[in-house]
Scaffold this motif. Structure first.
Motif, PDB file in Angstrom:
ATOM      1  N   ILE A  64       7.339 -27.173  -0.706  1.00 12.99           N
ATOM      2  CA  ILE A  64       7.931 -25.960  -0.118  1.00 12.99           C
ATOM      3  C   ILE A  64       6.892 -25.179   0.682  1.00 12.99           C
ATOM      4  CG2 ILE A  64       8.980 -23.727  -0.633  1.00 12.99           C
ATOM      5  CD1 ILE A  64      10.319 -25.053  -3.059  1.00 12.99           C
ATOM      6  N   ILE A  65       5.751 -24.903   0.053  1.00 15.98           N
ATOM      7  CA  ILE A  65       4.711 -24.118   0.733  1.00 15.98           C
ATOM      8  C   ILE A  65       4.124 -24.888   1.906  1.00 15.98           C
ATOM      9  CG2 ILE A  65       2.474 -22.989   0.470  1.00 15.98           C
ATOM     10  CD1 ILE A  65       4.820 -21.580  -0.916  1.00 15.98           C
ATOM     11  N   GLY A  66       3.867 -26.180   1.700  1.00 20.54           N
ATOM     12  CA  GLY A  66       3.296 -26.990   2.775  1.00 20.54           C
ATOM     13  C   GLY A  66       4.222 -27.082   3.968  1.00 20.54           C
ATOM     14  N   THR A  67       5.518 -27.261   3.718  1.00 20.31           N
ATOM     15  CA  THR A  67       6.478 -27.317   4.817  1.00 20.31           C
ATOM     16  C   THR A  67       6.570 -25.973   5.529  1.00 20.31           C
ATOM     17  OG1 THR A  67       7.775 -28.980   3.620  1.00 20.31           O
ATOM     18  CG2 THR A  67       8.859 -27.846   5.438  1.00 20.31           C
ATOM     19  N   PHE A 193      -0.492 -36.114  -5.547  1.00 18.71           N
ATOM     20  CA  PHE A 193      -0.644 -36.361  -4.119  1.00 18.71           C
ATOM     21  C   PHE A 193       0.309 -37.465  -3.662  1.00 18.71           C
ATOM     22  CE2 PHE A 193      -2.656 -38.940  -0.781  1.00 18.71           C
ATOM     23  CZ  PHE A 193      -2.824 -37.996   0.210  1.00 18.71           C
ATOM     24  N   LYS A 194       0.374 -38.544  -4.427  1.00 22.28           N
ATOM     25  CA  LYS A 194       1.273 -39.645  -4.100  1.00 22.28           C
ATOM     26  C   LYS A 194       2.735 -39.202  -4.211  1.00 22.28           C
ATOM     27  CE  LYS A 194       0.389 -43.795  -5.498  1.00 22.28           C
ATOM     28  NZ  LYS A 194       0.133 -44.951  -6.383  1.00 22.28           N
ATOM     29  N   ALA A 195       3.027 -38.326  -5.175  1.00 29.15           N
ATOM     30  CA  ALA A 195       4.395 -37.845  -5.337  1.00 29.15           C
ATOM     31  C   ALA A 195       4.836 -37.019  -4.136  1.00 29.15           C
ATOM     32  CB  ALA A 195       4.519 -37.023  -6.620  1.00 29.15           C
ATOM     33  N   PRO A 221       1.487 -30.825   5.889  1.00 33.18           N
ATOM     34  CA  PRO A 221       0.538 -29.987   5.144  1.00 33.18           C
ATOM     35  C   PRO A 221       0.762 -29.981   3.637  1.00 33.18           C
ATOM     36  CG  PRO A 221       1.279 -28.844   7.113  1.00 33.18           C
ATOM     37  CD  PRO A 221       2.132 -30.072   6.988  1.00 33.18           C
ATOM     38  N   ALA A 222       1.942 -30.369   3.188  1.00 35.50           N
ATOM     39  CA  ALA A 222       2.216 -30.403   1.749  1.00 35.50           C
ATOM     40  C   ALA A 222       1.255 -31.339   1.031  1.00 35.50           C
ATOM     41  CB  ALA A 222       3.660 -30.844   1.501  1.00 35.50           C
ATOM     42  N   MET A 223       0.904 -32.457   1.666  1.00 36.23           N
ATOM     43  CA  MET A 223      -0.027 -33.388   1.041  1.00 36.23           C
ATOM     44  C   MET A 223      -1.427 -32.796   0.969  1.00 36.23           C
ATOM     45  SD  MET A 223       1.090 -37.195   2.294  1.00 36.23           S
ATOM     46  CE  MET A 223       0.956 -36.861   4.042  1.00 36.23           C
ATOM     47  N   ILE A 224      -1.789 -32.009   1.963  1.00 39.29           N
ATOM     48  CA  ILE A 224      -3.127 -31.422   2.007  1.00 39.29           C
ATOM     49  C   ILE A 224      -3.329 -30.421   0.879  1.00 39.29           C
ATOM     50  CG2 ILE A 224      -4.734 -30.059   3.408  1.00 39.29           C
ATOM     51  CD1 ILE A 224      -3.353 -31.200   5.890  1.00 39.29           C
TER      52      ILE A 224
END
Length: 243
Positions: A64-67, A193-195, A221-224
């Protein structure tokens, strides 16, 4: 040696060439039906990546935050512009496959740019290849990428092969800096991270089968932020909840 990265990039190059040359012999129904299967394969990989996580609140919060960060920065639009620039550049040298509207071309191109360069499997595989020298993850991804590139190239043309260039650059950067990144991680960080990457692949699968055009570019950015959020959850929040 970045064996997995080289193989992955070559799979996109040769898949794109194979699909461009052989695409004329494939019916539109065949390509559409097979594309549905690749969408299902992407979703299957996503489910496998998501299933092991035990910190689902972190994963959801990161997505949510990354998006939201990606939307504020208009990251998807920047990726789309890069795709358009790539399209214009390639047309100066070769003919791009006809038969698609400009809107469909750009939307499809954006989907495969994210699929090939920003998937959780690719990023994680590059880190593992850099730290341990194990290319297994990227080689497995290369098998899917070859056939995916071939199918997309049947409609888009040689531009699909060109995506191997930014893919190789991104994965090599991760490979080089893996020795600095990987020691700072924990097993929980890697799993989460993989999830998060799995959710991105799930959204990509929906784009591939044209059910819903999720803003996958803006979701990157969600992965970051997933790893620092996992550290915060495990080190600070969970102990507070336990007490």
């Amino acid at each position: 040696m970045p064996t997995g990265i080289i193989i992955n990039a070559l799979s996109v190059v040769f898949g794109g060439i194979f699909g461009t040359l052989g695409g004329r012999y494939l019916s539109e129904d065949f390509k559409d039906q097979l594309n549905m299967i690749f969408g299902a394969a992407s979703m299957t990989m996503a489910i496998i990546a998501i299933a092991p996580t035990k910190d689902m609140p972190v994963v959801i919060f990161a997505v949510i935050i990354g998006t939201a960060i990606g939307l504020v920065l208009h990251l998807g639009e920047w990726i789309n512009r890069a795709g358009q620039a790539m399209q214009h550049f390639i047309r100066r040298f070769i003919n791009v496959q006809a038969g698609m509207s400009e809107t469909d071309f750009n939307a499809t191109l954006l989907t495969i740019i994210v699929l090939f360069t920003a998937s959780g499997t690719g990023i994680y595989g590059s880190l593992v290849n850099g730290m341990t020298g194990d290319p297994t993850i990227l080689i497995s991804k290369s098998i899917l990428d070859f056939f995916t590139a071939a199918i997309f190239a049947a409609n888009l043309g040689y531009v699909v092969s060109l995506i191997a260039v930014p893919q190789f650059i991104i994965f090599m950067v991760l490979y080089v800096f893996a020795q600095y990144i990987y020691p700072l991680t924990t097993p929980a960080m890697i799993i989460d991270f993989k999830a998060v990457g799995g959710i991105l692949m799930l959204a990509t699968g929906f784009r591939m089968i044209k059910v819903k055009m999720f803003p996958t570019g803006d979701m990157i950015p969600a992965m970051i932020i997933s790893m620092p959020l996992t550290w915060l959850w495990v080190s600070v929040i969970q102990p507070l909840i336990a007490h």
